[in-house]
Enzyme design. Structure first.
Site, mmCIF file in Angstrom:
data_model
loop_
_atom_site.group_PDB
_atom_site.id
_atom_site.type_symbol
_atom_site.label_atom_id
_atom_site.label_comp_id
_atom_site.label_asym_id
_atom_site.label_seq_id
_atom_site.Cartn_x
_atom_site.Cartn_y
_atom_site.Cartn_z
ATOM 1 C CG MET A 272 -64.158 -8.885 -6.007
ATOM 2 S SD MET A 272 -63.475 -8.621 -7.635
ATOM 3 C CE MET A 272 -64.630 -9.522 -8.636
ATOM 4 C CG LEU B 3 -71.942 -8.824 -0.270
ATOM 5 C CD1 LEU B 3 -71.988 -8.490 1.217
ATOM 6 C CD2 LEU B 3 -70.693 -9.634 -0.590
ATOM 7 C CG HIS C 243 -70.692 -13.022 -1.726
ATOM 8 N ND1 HIS C 243 -71.514 -12.529 -2.708
ATOM 9 C CD2 HIS C 243 -69.449 -13.060 -2.257
ATOM 10 C CE1 HIS C 243 -70.800 -12.267 -3.790
ATOM 11 N NE2 HIS C 243 -69.548 -12.592 -3.555
ATOM 12 C CD GLN D 280 -60.050 -10.189 -8.710
ATOM 13 O OE1 GLN D 280 -59.506 -9.984 -7.634
ATOM 14 N NE2 GLN D 280 -61.058 -11.052 -8.832
ATOM 15 C CD GLN E 108 -66.743 -27.414 -4.811
ATOM 16 O OE1 GLN E 108 -67.244 -27.955 -3.823
ATOM 17 N NE2 GLN E 108 -67.038 -27.752 -6.068
ATOM 18 C CE LYS E 109 -69.907 -19.355 -9.856
ATOM 19 N NZ LYS E 109 -68.976 -18.340 -10.244
ATOM 20 C CG LEU F 156 -76.633 -18.204 -5.761
ATOM 21 C CD1 LEU F 156 -76.939 -17.589 -4.402
ATOM 22 C CD2 LEU F 156 -77.773 -17.925 -6.711
ATOM 23 N NE ARG G 147 -67.700 -10.953 -14.100
ATOM 24 C CZ ARG G 147 -66.585 -11.228 -13.404
ATOM 25 N NH1 ARG G 147 -66.474 -12.365 -12.756
ATOM 26 N NH2 ARG G 147 -65.603 -10.362 -13.362
HETATM 27 P P1 AMP Z 1 -66.380 -12.634 -5.406
HETATM 28 O O1 AMP Z 1 -67.145 -11.546 -4.733
HETATM 29 O O2 AMP Z 1 -66.974 -13.095 -6.684
HETATM 30 O O3 AMP Z 1 -64.894 -12.352 -5.493
HETATM 31 O O4 AMP Z 1 -66.495 -13.899 -4.447
HETATM 32 C C1 AMP Z 1 -66.092 -13.822 -3.096
HETATM 33 C C2 AMP Z 1 -66.090 -15.205 -2.512
HETATM 34 O O5 AMP Z 1 -67.406 -15.759 -2.589
HETATM 35 C C3 AMP Z 1 -65.159 -16.169 -3.270
HETATM 36 O O6 AMP Z 1 -64.470 -16.983 -2.331
HETATM 37 C C4 AMP Z 1 -66.129 -16.973 -4.091
HETATM 38 O O7 AMP Z 1 -65.660 -18.267 -4.401
HETATM 39 C C5 AMP Z 1 -67.330 -17.037 -3.161
HETATM 40 N N1 AMP Z 1 -68.543 -17.344 -3.927
HETATM 41 C C6 AMP Z 1 -68.994 -16.702 -5.038
HETATM 42 N N2 AMP Z 1 -70.114 -17.305 -5.500
HETATM 43 C C7 AMP Z 1 -70.359 -18.354 -4.674
HETATM 44 C C8 AMP Z 1 -71.367 -19.374 -4.626
HETATM 45 N N3 AMP Z 1 -72.340 -19.445 -5.532
HETATM 46 N N4 AMP Z 1 -71.292 -20.284 -3.637
HETATM 47 C C9 AMP Z 1 -70.294 -20.237 -2.705
HETATM 48 N N5 AMP Z 1 -69.330 -19.300 -2.695
HETATM 49 C C10 AMP Z 1 -69.356 -18.376 -3.660
#
Ligand code: AMP
Length: 293
Positions: free
Chosen positions: A40, A43, A47, A71, A158-159, A194, A197
């Site tokens: 989303m 970054l 990411h 979502q 995995q977060k 990380l 938010r």
């Molecule tokens: P988001 O932009 O929050 O939708 O996250 C996009 C992808 O990045 C998702 O697969 C998340 O699980 C991954 N992600 C977010 N934060 C972390 C983190 N701290 N470590 C590893 N992957 C992450």
């Protein structure tokens, strides 16, 4: 696998599915392996770790940047979710990403959009209880992105433990021709996972937010040292959260890694999961706890 497909070095931003498909089908015709990293935006290193994993094993790396309205609940942060495409593009470029896919919300969800994907059961526990409809939105956008991109491998963190469980189940149940890779959680040196938010947190909230990773470590210590009574571990996790200023837990528990059900007795593999509000920011984290031989 032989890697004779030249790697693209220049970043391209596509806003339409037609352009994205054209580029990916050209890559496939040339024998390339295509990796997709759905995000989303806003970054961060978490990411970037997914992008690096994709860069390692794919010839064409596509990052989607789309703040997915379906979502977010009605009282959630869809409007104020951080958006910064220029900075995201720089980070993607530095990480060797080939394509950013940045569609418009009206193209993704045209008027009279009526088709959603639901992974039953797994979607209604934990995060699903506190964010009704959240995983319906996630599964729907991820399935759409898979259909739009036709990638060979997709990368998740995995977060978001429950999210990757749901996506893997959706791929299995719907026979989706894509491999899913799950990459470890990237953390700040002090343990905070990380998250896009985290920018919402004040300095004081940032300190309090450490309670999440601390309660997961506490759970791991207790389980590893042979505690059999998991309800006691749960209570200790909650106590740690509730005794931290500004922190209001939604849940803190130990679950089965596949069914996501609360574990009653210690298992060879458990996942400690936590969700809490820190001030007005809702954060989640998790830790896999494996029995050491
Ligand atoms: P988001 O932009 O929050 O939708 O996250 C996009 C992808 O990045 C998702 O697969 C998340 O699980 C991954 N992600 C977010 N934060 C972390 C983190 N701290 N470590 C590893 N992957 C992450």
């Amino acid at each position: 696998m032989p890697r004779d497909v030249p790697q693209q070095t220049q970043l391209t931003v596509f806003e339409t599915v037609a352009e994205l498909r054209q580029r990916i089908s050209a890559a496939h015709t040339a024998g390339a392996r295509v990796g997709l990293v759905p995000t989303m935006g806003a970054l961060h290193e978490g990411h970037l770790s997914l992008m690096r994993a994709a860069r390692q094993e794919c010839d064409l790396v596509v990052v989607s940047i789309f703040v997915n309205p379906t979502q977010f609940g009605p009282n959630e942060d869809f409007q104020k979710y951080p958006r910064n495409l220029a900075q995201d593009a720089r980070l993607c470029e530095d990480t060797g990403v080939d394509v950013i896919f940045h569609p418009d919300v009206t193209d993704v969800y045209p008027v009279e959009f009526r088709t959603y994907t639901e992974v039953e059961g797994l979607s209604t526990v934990l995060e699903g209880r506190f964010r009704p409809g959240h995983f319906r939105g996630v599964a729907t956008i991820v399935l759409k992105l898979f259909n739009m991109a036709g990638a060979d491998i997709a990368y998740f963190g995995q977060k978001d433990y429950q999210q990757q469980t749901i996506i893997r189940r959706m791929c299995r149940d719907l026979d989706l021709p894509i491999e899913i890779r799950v990459c470890p959680t990237v953390r700040e040196p002090d343990g905070l996972a990380l998250s896009s938010r985290n920018v919402y947190l004040s300095a004081e909230e940032r300190r309090s937010a450490l309670a999440l990773s601390r309660c997961l470590k506490l759970a791991r210590e207790r389980v590893s040292s042979g505690e059999q009574d998991l309800s006691r571990v749960r209570q200790e996790m909650l106590n740690l959260l509730m005794s931290t200023p500004l922190v209001k837990p939604d849940y803190a528990t130990l679950i089965h890694p596949d069914t996501l059900e609360e574990a009653v007795v210690p298992l060879p593999r458990l996942v400690a999961v936590v969700a809490a509000r820190v001030g007005s920011t809702r954060l989640i984290d998790n830790l896999i706890i494996e029995e050491t031989a």
